[in-house]
Structure formats: C-alpha cells, structure tokens
Design a protein around this motif. Structure first.
Motif, mmCIF file in Angstrom:
data_model
loop_
_atom_site.group_PDB
_atom_site.id
_atom_site.type_symbol
_atom_site.label_atom_id
_atom_site.label_comp_id
_atom_site.label_asym_id
_atom_site.label_seq_id
_atom_site.Cartn_x
_atom_site.Cartn_y
_atom_site.Cartn_z
ATOM 1 N N PRO A 109 65.443 20.970 40.781
ATOM 2 C CA PRO A 109 63.842 20.638 40.753
ATOM 3 C C PRO A 109 63.126 21.468 41.798
ATOM 4 N N LEU A 110 62.303 22.273 41.202
ATOM 5 C CA LEU A 110 61.527 23.249 42.047
ATOM 6 C C LEU A 110 59.989 22.882 42.264
ATOM 7 N N CYS A 111 59.551 23.054 43.531
ATOM 8 C CA CYS A 111 58.362 22.411 43.923
ATOM 9 C C CYS A 111 57.598 23.811 44.022
ATOM 10 N N GLY A 112 56.854 24.372 43.136
ATOM 11 C CA GLY A 112 56.201 25.448 42.915
ATOM 12 C C GLY A 112 56.886 26.513 42.010
ATOM 13 N N ASN A 113 56.005 27.610 41.384
ATOM 14 C CA ASN A 113 56.406 28.544 40.499
ATOM 15 C C ASN A 113 56.073 30.047 41.236
ATOM 16 N N LEU A 128 62.384 27.417 46.665
ATOM 17 C CA LEU A 128 61.576 26.735 45.822
ATOM 18 C C LEU A 128 61.881 25.274 45.388
ATOM 19 N N CYS A 130 62.859 21.428 45.872
ATOM 20 C CA CYS A 130 62.027 20.513 46.202
ATOM 21 C C CYS A 130 63.134 19.906 47.443
ATOM 22 N N THR A 131 64.395 19.628 47.020
ATOM 23 C CA THR A 131 65.085 19.118 48.294
ATOM 24 C C THR A 131 66.477 19.957 48.483
#
Length: 252
Positions: A109-113, A128, A130-131
C-alpha cells in the motif's frame, strides 16, 4: 567471450530502453507522469536487466579465469553448450528475482503517487509505502546480497587466480595479452558494482535522494554507454583509429 559480450550488449540496450525514453520525455514535458502499468513494466525491466548483468559479469570473470589460467583446456571447459547454459542461468536468475521484487513492491500500500526519482526505481517507490514491511525489506536485502556481494566475491577470487597466473608469465608480450583479455571486464565490473553496491547496500538513513538519483544515472546510463567503448578499445584497429583522431585534434 563474444557470446557473453553479445548478451551484455543486448542487456544494456534493453536496460536503457526501459527507462531513458521516459526520462527524456519527462525532462521535456511539463506534465511528468507515468501510468501505473508503465511504472510496473519499467521497474521490472530495470531490475531484471540489472540483476542479470550482476550474474553475467561473474560468469564473464570465470570465462576470463579459464582463458588465462587454463588456456589449453578452454575449448573443452567453455564450449558452446556450457556458455549458452551459463548465459541462460544469468537471464533466468535476473528475471525471476525481478519478478519477485516487482510483484511484492506493487502490492505494498502506497500513501501518495509522487515518486522523487527520474524513473520508477524500486527504492524510490518503496519510500511511498504507508507502513514498513519487514517481508519486503528482507527480500530486497536478501536479493541484493545474493546479486551483489556474492558475485563480487566470486569475481575477486577469480582475479586473484588470474593475477597470480599473469605474474608467472615470463614474456612481457604474454603478460600484456593476458591483461588485455581481462582489463576491459575488470573496468566494467568496477564501474557497475561500485555504483550498485553504494545504492542498494547502504543504510536507508544515509545520504540523500539527490545522491541516489546521481548513482542510479551512473549505473543506468553511463555504464551501459561506456561498455561498448571499453570493450572496443581492446581491438587494435579501434585503438589506431582513436590515436589518429586524437593526433588530429592535438594538431588543430
């Protein structure tokens, strides 16, 4: 030797074709974007070609070892079938490890692109996340160790035997010929492994992203560009042509 050089040349073409066209388009365009599927393909090809080159350079070191240390047995030890098998192992190893890394990184899972890099480089994409994923970090570390320090150790051992054999050659012409055989390969190894080791086996907290970008350009653009030049300079006709051009430049 020429079979391995042909594989290396094709690999460098694929390596640069996977990332450089997109890089040039982004430099000239105001909208610097890439679709997810394109990013995945670019990441896989870059990892596959880079990993394959790590193994292939180790195979070429063994080829140099047999040629210099056991020259009379070379046609038997490194026959066509063995050479093709060793080249195939390099491609399969690089392709499978790249598939593993790319598949797991794209499922994270990525928090941003917004990727702070020239290309879809795996380390830049993973920043990027998330965890922090222990599994992903472990796989990247294990693959990096298998494809960088271990082949590098194999290359160093090969060149220890090569150097000891060269020093025992009595004639200066024989020593020069032996150095010419392995000199180009050793130069390429120093350039490629030096950049790759500093990129993938350094602490994640050390250095900046800007330094990582420069290093990635070094082994992704500069090294493939220099490889044909380095190996071509082993050819006597090419050397004479270069000397002639340099002579004309100095006269001008």
């Amino acid at each position: 030797m020429y079979l391995f050089l042909g594989n290396l040349s094709f690999m460098d073409i694929c390596y640069t074709s996977a990332s450089i066209p997109t890089l040039l388009v982004n430099l000239l365009s105001s909208q610097k974007t890439i679709v997810f599927s394109g990013c995945a393909v670019q990441m896989y090809l870059s990892l596959a070609m880079g990993s394959t080159e790590c193994v292939l350079l180790a195979v070429m070191a063994y080829d140099c070892y047999v040629a210099i240390c056991n020259p009379l047995r070379y046609p038997i030890v490194m026959n066509r079938q063995v050479s093709v098998q060793m080249a195939t192992v390099s491609w399969v190893t690089g392709s499978l490890t790249a598939l593993l890394e790319t598949g797991l990184s794209l499922r994270t899972p990525l928090c941003g692109n917004l990727i702070d890099h020239f290309t879809c480089e795996i380390l830049a994409v993973l920043k990027l996340a998330c965890t922090s994923s222990l599994l992903m970090d472990t796989i990247v570390l294990v693959v990096s160790v298998l494809l960088l320090p271990i082949p590098m150790l194999f290359i160093c051992i090969s060149y220890i035997f090569i150097l000891s054999t060269i020093l025992r050659i009595s004639s200066a012409e024989g020593r020069n010929k032996a150095f010419s055989t392995c000199g180009a390969h050793l130069t390429v190894v120093s350039l490629y492994y030096g950049a790759a080791l500093s990129m993938y086996l350094k602490p994640s907290s050390s250095g900046s992203q800007e330094i990582d970008k420069i290093i990635s350009l070094l082994y992704g653009v500069l090294t493939p560009m220099l490889n044909p030049i380095i190996y071509s300079l082993r050819n006597k006709e090419v050397k004479d042509a270069v000397k002639k051009v340099l002579g004309k430049i100095s006269v001008c």
